[in-house]
Design a protein around this motif. Structure first.
Motif, PDB file in Angstrom:
ATOM      1  N   ARG A   1       0.837  -1.203   0.000  1.00  0.00           N
ATOM      2  CA  ARG A   1       0.000   0.000   0.000  1.00  0.00           C
ATOM      3  C   ARG A   1       0.874   1.256   0.000  1.00  0.00           C
ATOM      4  O   ARG A   1       0.630   2.195  -0.759  1.00  0.00           O
ATOM      5  N   GLN A   2       1.917   1.245   0.833  1.00  0.00           N
ATOM      6  CA  GLN A   2       2.808   2.404   0.872  1.00  0.00           C
ATOM      7  C   GLN A   2       3.551   2.569  -0.445  1.00  0.00           C
ATOM      8  O   GLN A   2       3.759   3.689  -0.907  1.00  0.00           O
ATOM      9  N   GLY A   3       3.934   1.457  -1.060  1.00  0.00           N
ATOM     10  CA  GLY A   3       4.587   1.522  -2.373  1.00  0.00           C
ATOM     11  C   GLY A   3       3.659   2.112  -3.420  1.00  0.00           C
ATOM     12  O   GLY A   3       4.079   2.926  -4.248  1.00  0.00           O
ATOM     13  N   ASP A   4       2.380   1.692  -3.382  1.00  0.00           N
ATOM     14  CA  ASP A   4       1.402   2.253  -4.317  1.00  0.00           C
ATOM     15  C   ASP A   4       1.223   3.749  -4.098  1.00  0.00           C
ATOM     16  O   ASP A   4       1.119   4.527  -5.054  1.00  0.00           O
ATOM     17  N   GLU A   5       1.178   4.151  -2.829  1.00  0.00           N
ATOM     18  CA  GLU A   5       1.044   5.580  -2.520  1.00  0.00           C
ATOM     19  C   GLU A   5       2.246   6.368  -3.040  1.00  0.00           C
ATOM     20  O   GLU A   5       2.086   7.454  -3.616  1.00  0.00           O
ATOM     21  N   LEU A   6       3.444   5.807  -2.854  1.00  0.00           N
ATOM     22  CA  LEU A   6       4.644   6.490  -3.349  1.00  0.00           C
ATOM     23  C   LEU A   6       4.641   6.581  -4.871  1.00  0.00           C
ATOM     24  O   LEU A   6       5.010   7.606  -5.436  1.00  0.00           O
ATOM     25  N   ARG A   7       4.208   5.489  -5.541  1.00  0.00           N
ATOM     26  CA  ARG A   7       4.130   5.524  -7.010  1.00  0.00           C
ATOM     27  C   ARG A   7       3.127   6.577  -7.468  1.00  0.00           C
ATOM     28  O   ARG A   7       3.365   7.312  -8.428  1.00  0.00           O
ATOM     29  N   GLN A   8       1.986   6.651  -6.770  1.00  0.00           N
ATOM     30  CA  GLN A   8       0.975   7.635  -7.130  1.00  0.00           C
ATOM     31  C   GLN A   8       1.511   9.053  -6.927  1.00  0.00           C
ATOM     32  O   GLN A   8       1.316   9.917  -7.778  1.00  0.00           O
TER      33      GLN A   8
ATOM     34  N   ALA B   1       4.641   9.948  -7.024  1.00  0.00           N
ATOM     35  CA  ALA B   1       5.649  10.182  -8.062  1.00  0.00           C
ATOM     36  C   ALA B   1       4.973  10.503  -9.389  1.00  0.00           C
ATOM     37  O   ALA B   1       5.402  11.415 -10.110  1.00  0.00           O
ATOM     38  N   ALA B   2       3.903   9.771  -9.715  1.00  0.00           N
ATOM     39  CA  ALA B   2       3.182  10.026 -10.964  1.00  0.00           C
ATOM     40  C   ALA B   2       2.578  11.429 -10.957  1.00  0.00           C
ATOM     41  O   ALA B   2       2.645  12.149 -11.966  1.00  0.00           O
ATOM     42  N   GLU B   3       2.015  11.838  -9.821  1.00  0.00           N
ATOM     43  CA  GLU B   3       1.445  13.181  -9.724  1.00  0.00           C
ATOM     44  C   GLU B   3       2.529  14.245  -9.870  1.00  0.00           C
ATOM     45  O   GLU B   3       2.326  15.270 -10.529  1.00  0.00           O
ATOM     46  N   THR B   4       3.681  13.995  -9.276  1.00  0.00           N
ATOM     47  CA  THR B   4       4.790  14.944  -9.383  1.00  0.00           C
ATOM     48  C   THR B   4       5.247  15.069 -10.830  1.00  0.00           C
ATOM     49  O   THR B   4       5.488  16.178 -11.318  1.00  0.00           O
TER      50      THR B   4
ATOM     51  N   ASP C   1       2.622  17.010 -12.741  1.00  0.00           N
ATOM     52  CA  ASP C   1       2.739  18.437 -12.432  1.00  0.00           C
ATOM     53  C   ASP C   1       3.922  19.052 -13.160  1.00  0.00           C
ATOM     54  O   ASP C   1       3.828  20.165 -13.702  1.00  0.00           O
ATOM     55  N   ALA C   2       5.039  18.340 -13.180  1.00  0.00           N
ATOM     56  CA  ALA C   2       6.227  18.852 -13.871  1.00  0.00           C
ATOM     57  C   ALA C   2       5.971  18.976 -15.369  1.00  0.00           C
ATOM     58  O   ALA C   2       6.381  19.966 -15.998  1.00  0.00           O
ATOM     59  N   MET C   3       5.292  17.992 -15.930  1.00  0.00           N
ATOM     60  CA  MET C   3       4.971  18.043 -17.361  1.00  0.00           C
ATOM     61  C   MET C   3       4.023  19.196 -17.666  1.00  0.00           C
ATOM     62  O   MET C   3       4.194  19.905 -18.659  1.00  0.00           O
ATOM     63  N   ALA C   4       3.031  19.408 -16.816  1.00  0.00           N
ATOM     64  CA  ALA C   4       2.106  20.520 -17.019  1.00  0.00           C
ATOM     65  C   ALA C   4       2.853  21.849 -16.941  1.00  0.00           C
ATOM     66  O   ALA C   4       2.618  22.754 -17.760  1.00  0.00           O
TER      67      ALA C   4
END
Length: 134
Positions: free
Chosen positions: A65-72, A74-77, A80-83
């Protein structure tokens, strides 16, 4: 009087450094204490997680669960960087277009000025030729 002060400074060049160290010592103590407490708390949290009386299945589930949260996160970051990058590209394109339009206007103004100068020269040449024929 300046010589006297200079001699005093020369006699004890470390005077200012000693004063700074005396002022810093209490802060160094508190900063060291705070760093020690934070480090100890972090070590305790890691030890509690690793040594907690949970089943292996429960620990694996928690880690997944914590790994999934970290992946999520990272994906959001990354999103955001791409935007932000897309926004920066749009601003750069707008600025380049604006500068290109300004350069085009300046170039047109210079061309028009040179055409006027050439027309004036041609007219003066015609007048000179007509003046010589008459």
């Amino acid at each position: 009087m300046d010589n006297h002060n200079h001699n005093v400074e020369t006699e004890n060049p470390n005077h200012d450094v000693e004063d700074e160290n005396n002022v810093r010592e209490p802060w160094n103590f508190w900063i060291g204490l705070l760093v020690g407490l934070l480090t100890g708390g972090l070590a305790g949290a890691v030890a509690a997680l690793l040594l907690a009386p949970q089943s292996g299945k429960r620990t694996r589930t928690k880690l997944l669960r914590q790994g999934d949260e970290l992946r999520q996160q990272a994906a959001e970051t990354v999103e955001d960087a791409m935007a932000q990058a897309r926004t920066n590209v749009r601003h750069a394109q707008r600025d380049v277009r604006k500068q290109a339009a300004e350069l085009e206007q300046r170039g047109q103004a210079i061309l028009d000025e040179q055409k006027d100068n050439l027309a004036t020269i041609v007219e003066a040449g015609k007048n000179a030729l007509q003046g010589n024929r008459a």
